[in-house]
Design a protein around this motif. Structure first.
Motif, mmCIF file in Angstrom:
data_model
loop_
_atom_site.group_PDB
_atom_site.id
_atom_site.type_symbol
_atom_site.label_atom_id
_atom_site.label_comp_id
_atom_site.label_asym_id
_atom_site.label_seq_id
_atom_site.Cartn_x
_atom_site.Cartn_y
_atom_site.Cartn_z
ATOM 1 N N ILE A 80 -45.844 -24.395 -15.225
ATOM 2 C CA ILE A 80 -47.037 -23.117 -15.261
ATOM 3 C C ILE A 80 -46.531 -21.998 -16.101
ATOM 4 O O ILE A 80 -47.271 -21.723 -17.182
ATOM 5 N N SER A 81 -45.254 -21.926 -16.182
ATOM 6 C CA SER A 81 -44.887 -20.635 -17.033
ATOM 7 C C SER A 81 -44.707 -21.003 -18.355
ATOM 8 O O SER A 81 -45.059 -20.344 -19.166
ATOM 9 N N ALA A 146 -48.869 -26.593 -6.769
ATOM 10 C CA ALA A 146 -49.130 -26.019 -8.091
ATOM 11 C C ALA A 146 -50.190 -24.982 -8.322
ATOM 12 O O ALA A 146 -50.258 -23.751 -8.880
ATOM 13 N N ALA A 150 -49.938 -21.399 -9.652
ATOM 14 C CA ALA A 150 -50.711 -21.125 -10.705
ATOM 15 C C ALA A 150 -51.641 -19.521 -10.607
ATOM 16 O O ALA A 150 -51.583 -18.780 -11.345
ATOM 17 N N HIS A 151 -52.077 -19.619 -9.441
ATOM 18 C CA HIS A 151 -52.747 -18.491 -9.131
ATOM 19 C C HIS A 151 -52.072 -17.206 -9.168
ATOM 20 O O HIS A 151 -52.417 -16.208 -9.596
#
Length: 158
Positions: A80-81, A146, A150-151
């Protein structure tokens, strides 16, 4: 009303709590440029974020061992990052906290916490599926955790 009031109170409390000596006299008297003032405020928020992270962990019952969730959480956070253009300079800071709620959060410094109750609920979803190999379970865990991460990471980016 609550949706407007809470962010306004948080923003007010952030700036109200800034110590008078945070900015040198030049910054308070507008003798330095706006970019430098923003940099100084950002540094202050990052320092405070580490404190808030420790306080949040303590308030939520302390840190818990992520167990089988360690690898899926770390993989998801890294993906995600990286996808968001924030490749980690070191290890991303996260904690699983001893709280039975279905909740997670991300602080202004990018530190993420996820409540143990969230992982327990996600484990129940995995248990409902047909018996799977250990590798498949890890992939399923990553797929389930995930979107939550992500949120929360979206709060950090925005």
């Amino acid at each position: 009303m609550k949706k407007i009031l809470l962010p306004a109170l948080v923003a007010f409390s952030l700036f109200w709590a800034l110590p008078a000596d945070l900015f040198p006299e030049e910054a308070r008297s507008s003798k330095i440029n706006e970019e430098e003032s923003e940099r100084m405020l950002w540094e202050h928020l990052m320092r405070r974020s580490d404190v808030w992270f420790s306080q949040t962990i303590a308030k939520k019952g302390g840190e818990s061992n992520p167990g089988v969730w360690k690898e899926p959480i770390e993989k998801a956070l890294f993906k995600i990052s990286s996808a968001a253009g924030y490749p980690p300079q070191g290890k991303l800071k996260y904690a699983v906290v001893n709280d039975g709620d279905f909740n997670a959060g991300c602080l202004s410094g990018g530190q993420v916490f996820i409540c143990k109750g969230t992982l327990i609920l996600l484990d129940r979803l995995i248990d409902k599926k047909a018996a799977a190999s250990e590798k498949t379970e890890c992939v399923e865990r990553e797929k389930l955790v995930a979107p939550i991460l992500a949120h929360e990471f979206g709060h950090y980016i925005n």
